[in-house]
Motif scaffolding. Structure first.
Motif, PDB file in Angstrom:
ATOM      1  N   VAL A   1      -6.106  17.737  -3.649  1.00 48.45           N
ATOM      2  CA  VAL A   1      -5.779  17.769  -3.204  1.00 48.45           C
ATOM      3  C   VAL A   1      -5.673  16.226  -2.356  1.00 48.45           C
ATOM      4  O   VAL A   1      -4.617  15.478  -2.006  1.00 48.45           O
ATOM      5  N   ALA A   2      -6.721  15.514  -2.543  1.00 49.72           N
ATOM      6  CA  ALA A   2      -6.652  14.086  -2.762  1.00 49.72           C
ATOM      7  C   ALA A   2      -5.285  13.410  -3.741  1.00 49.72           C
ATOM      8  O   ALA A   2      -4.714  12.659  -2.653  1.00 49.72           O
ATOM      9  N   ILE A   3      -5.187  13.550  -3.973  1.00 48.63           N
ATOM     10  CA  ILE A   3      -3.830  13.052  -5.389  1.00 48.63           C
ATOM     11  C   ILE A   3      -2.785  13.397  -4.352  1.00 48.63           C
ATOM     12  O   ILE A   3      -1.902  12.404  -4.125  1.00 48.63           O
TER      13      ILE A   3
ATOM     14  N   ARG B   1       0.619  -1.281   0.266  1.00 45.23           N
ATOM     15  CA  ARG B   1       0.063  -0.032  -0.197  1.00 45.23           C
ATOM     16  C   ARG B   1       0.930   1.670   0.226  1.00 45.23           C
ATOM     17  O   ARG B   1       0.442   2.342  -0.032  1.00 45.23           O
ATOM     18  N   GLN B   2       2.061   0.882   0.336  1.00 42.55           N
ATOM     19  CA  GLN B   2       3.453   2.276  -0.035  1.00 42.55           C
ATOM     20  C   GLN B   2       3.257   2.729  -1.573  1.00 42.55           C
ATOM     21  O   GLN B   2       3.389   3.072  -1.857  1.00 42.55           O
ATOM     22  N   LYS B   3       3.418   1.151  -2.238  1.00 45.57           N
ATOM     23  CA  LYS B   3       3.645   1.146  -3.596  1.00 45.57           C
ATOM     24  C   LYS B   3       2.933   1.826  -4.549  1.00 45.57           C
ATOM     25  O   LYS B   3       2.843   2.038  -5.168  1.00 45.57           O
ATOM     26  N   VAL B   4       1.646   0.914  -3.654  1.00 43.56           N
ATOM     27  CA  VAL B   4       0.084   1.249  -4.823  1.00 43.56           C
ATOM     28  C   VAL B   4      -0.923   2.269  -3.829  1.00 43.56           C
ATOM     29  O   VAL B   4      -0.987   1.535  -3.369  1.00 43.56           O
ATOM     30  N   GLY B   5      -1.239   3.365  -4.537  1.00 39.96           N
ATOM     31  CA  GLY B   5      -2.146   4.062  -4.019  1.00 39.96           C
ATOM     32  C   GLY B   5      -3.176   4.290  -4.797  1.00 39.96           C
ATOM     33  O   GLY B   5      -3.418   4.662  -5.593  1.00 39.96           O
ATOM     34  N   ILE B   6      -4.726   5.091  -4.263  1.00 43.32           N
ATOM     35  CA  ILE B   6      -5.964   5.067  -4.628  1.00 43.32           C
ATOM     36  C   ILE B   6      -6.449   6.600  -4.446  1.00 43.32           C
ATOM     37  O   ILE B   6      -6.157   6.374  -3.217  1.00 43.32           O
ATOM     38  N   VAL B   7      -6.854   7.149  -5.004  1.00 37.55           N
ATOM     39  CA  VAL B   7      -7.647   7.712  -5.651  1.00 37.55           C
ATOM     40  C   VAL B   7      -8.931   7.574  -5.972  1.00 37.55           C
ATOM     41  O   VAL B   7      -9.302   7.114  -6.757  1.00 37.55           O
ATOM     42  N   PHE B   8      -9.820   7.946  -5.122  1.00 44.64           N
ATOM     43  CA  PHE B   8     -11.711   7.304  -5.155  1.00 44.64           C
ATOM     44  C   PHE B   8     -12.043   8.548  -6.194  1.00 44.64           C
ATOM     45  O   PHE B   8     -11.690  10.025  -5.979  1.00 44.64           O
ATOM     46  N   GLN B   9     -13.042   8.188  -6.001  1.00 47.83           N
ATOM     47  CA  GLN B   9     -14.602   8.721  -6.844  1.00 47.83           C
ATOM     48  C   GLN B   9     -14.817   9.876  -6.104  1.00 47.83           C
ATOM     49  O   GLN B   9     -15.019  11.515  -6.346  1.00 47.83           O
ATOM     50  N   ASN B  10     -15.177  10.060  -4.491  1.00 51.26           N
ATOM     51  CA  ASN B  10     -15.843  11.399  -4.306  1.00 51.26           C
ATOM     52  C   ASN B  10     -14.361  11.553  -2.885  1.00 51.26           C
ATOM     53  O   ASN B  10     -13.920  10.610  -2.292  1.00 51.26           O
ATOM     54  N   PRO B  11     -13.480  12.605  -3.415  1.00 47.51           N
ATOM     55  CA  PRO B  11     -12.273  13.207  -2.268  1.00 47.51           C
ATOM     56  C   PRO B  11     -12.797  12.831  -1.215  1.00 47.51           C
ATOM     57  O   PRO B  11     -12.436  13.296   0.088  1.00 47.51           O
TER      58      PRO B  11
ATOM     59  N   THR C   1      -8.918  19.291   8.506  1.00 44.43           N
ATOM     60  CA  THR C   1      -9.303  21.169   8.490  1.00 44.43           C
ATOM     61  C   THR C   1      -8.832  20.999   7.043  1.00 44.43           C
ATOM     62  O   THR C   1     -10.179  21.275   6.729  1.00 44.43           O
ATOM     63  N   THR C   2      -7.646  21.241   6.723  1.00 45.53           N
ATOM     64  CA  THR C   2      -6.991  21.836   6.063  1.00 45.53           C
ATOM     65  C   THR C   2      -6.484  21.125   5.070  1.00 45.53           C
ATOM     66  O   THR C   2      -6.019  20.198   5.483  1.00 45.53           O
ATOM     67  N   VAL C   3      -6.014  21.919   3.814  1.00 45.70           N
ATOM     68  CA  VAL C   3      -5.620  20.879   2.295  1.00 45.70           C
ATOM     69  C   VAL C   3      -4.205  20.783   3.409  1.00 45.70           C
ATOM     70  O   VAL C   3      -3.767  19.729   3.500  1.00 45.70           O
ATOM     71  N   ARG C   4      -2.599  21.239   3.993  1.00 46.56           N
ATOM     72  CA  ARG C   4      -1.898  20.858   4.918  1.00 46.56           C
ATOM     73  C   ARG C   4      -2.041  19.775   5.489  1.00 46.56           C
ATOM     74  O   ARG C   4      -1.149  18.743   5.655  1.00 46.56           O
ATOM     75  N   ASP C   5      -2.513  19.547   6.945  1.00 42.67           N
ATOM     76  CA  ASP C   5      -2.915  19.241   7.547  1.00 42.67           C
ATOM     77  C   ASP C   5      -3.764  17.317   7.542  1.00 42.67           C
ATOM     78  O   ASP C   5      -3.203  16.480   7.422  1.00 42.67           O
ATOM     79  N   ASP C   6      -4.220  17.941   5.762  1.00 43.43           N
ATOM     80  CA  ASP C   6      -4.425  16.279   5.535  1.00 43.43           C
ATOM     81  C   ASP C   6      -4.018  16.008   4.295  1.00 43.43           C
ATOM     82  O   ASP C   6      -3.307  14.324   4.863  1.00 43.43           O
TER      83      ASP C   6
END
Length: 278
Positions: free
Chosen positions: A149-151, A80-90, A97-102
């Motif tokens: 942000v999710a990416i 899971r460190q080698k393969v990340g997933i970005v889902f349909q609903n971020p 709460t913030t972009v930096r913290d996420d």
């Protein structure tokens, strides 16, 4: 290119399902590839995506990621460190709460020290175009910004592969364009991309298209070969991308083309060539 992910005779059946969601899938994804996965709803494409990093485990067969078996629970964290997933609903991926913290959240889970975390946050925010948004609250962002942000949160963990599971399906045209540009940028710097989508025009960003139908792969070809095969599209229940539809319509009206066009730029160039040749 060396193999990054291999599926060998993989089948997957959901609990209490009458038939498998995937049946006897064998496929190799080379390091540095951009693989696009298409198929109508229920074809098995999202199930396929979840098998690539061990979220789902095969009912039969094996999935190997850079030499590691997803069925081995001791290797799954490394996978899971080698393969990340970005889902349909971020929104389903955010934990802060913030972009930096996420972005920082995933890095904390890796056990990185503060200095390395700050470096990675700044590096990947700049790469994906989020530097000016780092201290913004995520709830105030647009759909396209949220997906970026999710990416960033996934890519800051420096995986070798990112799976985009219908990551543009909930976005408006501007948001889709932002995310596709980000995907292109990631691929250019060496990330392996697996894009699962129902937007047929997105297939032309990659170099290979796999078509799923009833849980099986029925085609594994270049985008041009797939979307100019009428019989294949009919069997898979897929629509032709707009550019392909337009070219075929113009051909029926007597305009000749020297090649199969897959982008608007190619189509316009061919129309100019045809016009100047008259």
């Amino acid at each position: 290119m060396t193999a990054m992910i291999s599926l060998n005779g993989v089948s997957y059946r959901y609990k209490d399902a009458s038939r498998p969601a995937l049946s006897d899938v064998t496929l190799t994804i080379a390091r540095g590839n951009w693989l696009t996965v298409v198929g109508r709803n229920g074809s098995g494409k999202s199930t396929f995506g979840r098998l690539l990093n061990g979220l789902f485990l095969p009912t039969e067969g094996e999935v190997i990621v850079d030499g590691l078996l997803t069925s081995d629970e001791h290797q799954r964290w490394s996978i899971r460190q080698k393969v990340g997933i970005v889902f349909q609903n971020p929104d389903h991926q955010f934990v802060a709460t913030t972009v930096r913290d996420d972005i920082a959240f995933g890095l904390e889970n890796l056990g990185l020290d503060r200095a390395e975390m700050r470096t990675r946050i700044e590096r990947y925010a700049q790469l994906i175009g989020l530097t000016s948004l780092l201290d913004e609250e995520i709830d105030h962002l647009s759909g396209g910004q949220k997906q970026r942000v999710a990416i960033a949160g996934v890519f800051a963990m420096e995986p070798d592969v990112i799976v985009f599971d219908e990551a543009t399906s909930m976005l408006d045209p501007i948001g889709r364009k932002e995310v596709l540009q980000t995907m292109k940028r990631l691929h250019e710097i060496g990330c392996t991309i697996v894009s699962i989508t129902h937007h047929m025009d997105e297939a032309f960003y990659g170099n290979r298209v796999v078509v799923f139908h009833d849980g099986k792969i029925i085609a594994d070809r270049s985008p041009r070969d797939v979307f100019f095969d009428d019989a294949l599209l009919f069997k898979a229940g897929l629509e032709e991308p707009f550019v392909v539809q337009m070219q075929k319509m113009l051909e029926r009206r007597g305009i000749s083309f020297t090649k199969r066009c897959v982008t608007e730029e190619e189509l316009i160039s061919e129309l100019w060539r045809s016009f100047l040749a008259e």
